[in-house]
Design a protein around this motif. Structure first.
Motif, PDB file in Angstrom:
ATOM      1  N   LEU A 198       0.838  -1.192   0.000  1.00 54.90           N
ATOM      2  CA  LEU A 198       0.000   0.000   0.000  1.00 54.90           C
ATOM      3  C   LEU A 198       0.877   1.248   0.000  1.00 54.90           C
ATOM      4  O   LEU A 198       1.712   1.416   0.880  1.00 54.90           O
ATOM      5  CB  LEU A 198      -0.873  -0.032   1.260  1.00 54.90           C
ATOM      6  CG  LEU A 198      -1.633   1.230   1.633  1.00 54.90           C
ATOM      7  CD1 LEU A 198      -2.775   1.461   0.658  1.00 54.90           C
ATOM      8  CD2 LEU A 198      -2.194   1.106   3.050  1.00 54.90           C
ATOM      9  N   ILE A 199       0.682   2.089  -1.006  1.00 50.33           N
ATOM     10  CA  ILE A 199       1.440   3.335  -1.085  1.00 50.33           C
ATOM     11  C   ILE A 199       0.593   4.444  -0.483  1.00 50.33           C
ATOM     12  O   ILE A 199      -0.581   4.597  -0.846  1.00 50.33           O
ATOM     13  CB  ILE A 199       1.694   3.712  -2.575  1.00 50.33           C
ATOM     14  CG1 ILE A 199       2.328   2.567  -3.344  1.00 50.33           C
ATOM     15  CG2 ILE A 199       2.461   5.018  -2.678  1.00 50.33           C
ATOM     16  CD1 ILE A 199       3.765   2.370  -3.109  1.00 50.33           C
ATOM     17  N   THR A 200       1.172   5.204   0.436  1.00 49.57           N
ATOM     18  CA  THR A 200       0.417   6.318   1.013  1.00 49.57           C
ATOM     19  C   THR A 200       1.348   7.401   1.551  1.00 49.57           C
ATOM     20  O   THR A 200       2.476   7.119   1.946  1.00 49.57           O
ATOM     21  CB  THR A 200      -0.533   5.825   2.124  1.00 49.57           C
ATOM     22  OG1 THR A 200      -1.265   6.934   2.636  1.00 49.57           O
ATOM     23  CG2 THR A 200       0.215   5.158   3.264  1.00 49.57           C
ATOM     24  N   HIS A 201       0.865   8.655   1.543  1.00 51.88           N
ATOM     25  CA  HIS A 201       1.640   9.719   2.189  1.00 51.88           C
ATOM     26  C   HIS A 201       1.039   9.989   3.575  1.00 51.88           C
ATOM     27  O   HIS A 201       1.529  10.811   4.315  1.00 51.88           O
ATOM     28  CB  HIS A 201       1.604  10.993   1.348  1.00 51.88           C
ATOM     29  CG  HIS A 201       0.229  11.579   1.261  1.00 51.88           C
ATOM     30  ND1 HIS A 201      -0.700  11.164   0.350  1.00 51.88           N
ATOM     31  CD2 HIS A 201      -0.377  12.492   2.035  1.00 51.88           C
ATOM     32  CE1 HIS A 201      -1.823  11.824   0.544  1.00 51.88           C
ATOM     33  NE2 HIS A 201      -1.658  12.638   1.572  1.00 51.88           N
ATOM     34  N   ASP A 202      -0.046   9.235   3.907  1.00 46.46           N
ATOM     35  CA  ASP A 202      -0.828   9.493   5.118  1.00 46.46           C
ATOM     36  C   ASP A 202      -0.381   8.557   6.249  1.00 46.46           C
ATOM     37  O   ASP A 202      -0.568   7.344   6.187  1.00 46.46           O
ATOM     38  CB  ASP A 202      -2.309   9.245   4.757  1.00 46.46           C
ATOM     39  CG  ASP A 202      -3.252   9.528   5.913  1.00 46.46           C
ATOM     40  OD1 ASP A 202      -2.869   9.315   7.080  1.00 46.46           O
ATOM     41  OD2 ASP A 202      -4.386   9.943   5.624  1.00 46.46           O
TER      42      ASP A 202
END
Ligand SMILES: Nc1ncnc2c1ncn2[C@@H]1O[C@H](COP(=O)(O)OP(=O)(O)OP(=O)(O)O)[C@@H](O)[C@H]1O
Ligand SMILES: [Mg+2]
Length: 232
Positions: A198-202
């Motif tokens: 999972l890619i996220t900036h959060d």
């Protein structure tokens, strides 16, 4: 070991003044059944990393083994086959085909699996049921909310029963409640055995993964295991 990358570089405009090292010597191993979040600020290399891991992009340098296969040795055709068989992709912009309804969108990746039209529709309906979207099977993307489109995109990613699911900012465009629902679906798929990247900036979203790999300027700066337990 399901995924093993070693000293991966993705360099744009190498040697020029405008050189960018989107990935700058990254090594990582991911086991079957992990739920890994790739975290980092905008421009840190997250999407580049997913594109390399998903065999959508070829690194400038480095080694990559997927399930024991050296993927740097494969032809475009063989890579396409691996992608279709092993990986389900979820993109931030959903990437649904506007002219097709939900069922047709989800059926699409099944065409390459040698199934009859009846089997394809069965599988696609099963995937839509899974994400609570069976009732919208004959709606087009323009007739659905963002969260509904994202759930159809998840159905499309899981219809082929891929062992690996890669999601680039799947909750980025959603309100927090809808985003949380999407995350719950991913967690459930993980409990059933899927490997999730999972890619996220959060950070709040990343906290719900079992492992967080943080990128900064194309380098891995931390790799933490264990759930932070901040889920709702
Ligand atoms: N085709 C390209 N040519 C030159 N530089 C590129 C190219 N694609 C990406 N980059 C650069 O590589 C770096 C990493 O980009 P990437 O898209 O992987 O970041 P990201 O972490 O996904 O960011 P975001 O959170 O904004 O999506 C950025 O500095 C970007 O400008
Ligand atoms: Mg990105």
């Amino acid at each position: 070991m399901l995924i093993r990358i070693k000293d991966i570089y993705k360099i744009y405009n190498e040697g020029k003044e405008s050189e960018v090292r989107a990935l700058d010597g990254v090594s990582l191993e991911i086991d079957r059944g992990e739920f890994v979040a790739i975290v980092g600020q905008s421009g840190s290399g997250k999407s580049t990393m997913m594109n390399v891991l998903g065999c959508l992009d070829i690194p400038t340098y480095g080694e990559y083994w997927l399930d024991g296969t050296d993927v740097t040795e494969l032809s475009d055709r063989q890579l396409a086959r691996i992608r279709n068989k092993e990986i389900g992709f979820i993109f931030q912009g959903y990437n649904l085909i506007q002219e097709l309804d939900a069922l047709e969108n989800v059926t699409l990746p099944l065409i390459y699996q040698g199934l009859s039209i009846f089997e394809r529709e069965d599988r696609a309906m099963e995937a839509l049921e899974r994400v609570g979207m069976a009732g919208r099977a004959h709606h087009r993307p323009s007739e659905m909310s963002g969260g509904q489109q994202q759930r159809v995109a998840i159905a499309r990613a899981i219809a082929t029963h891929p062992p690996i699911i890669m999601a680039d900012e799947p909750t980025g465009a959603l309100d927090s409640k809808t985003g949380q629902h999407v995350l719950e679906i991913l967690r459930e798929l993980n409990r059933e055995g899927s490997t999730i990247i999972l890619i996220t900036h959060d950070n709040g979203i990343a906290a719900q993964a079992n492992r967080r790999v943080r990128l900064s300027d194309g380098k891995i700066v931390t790799d933490e295991r264990g759930e932070e337990g901040t889920q709702a």
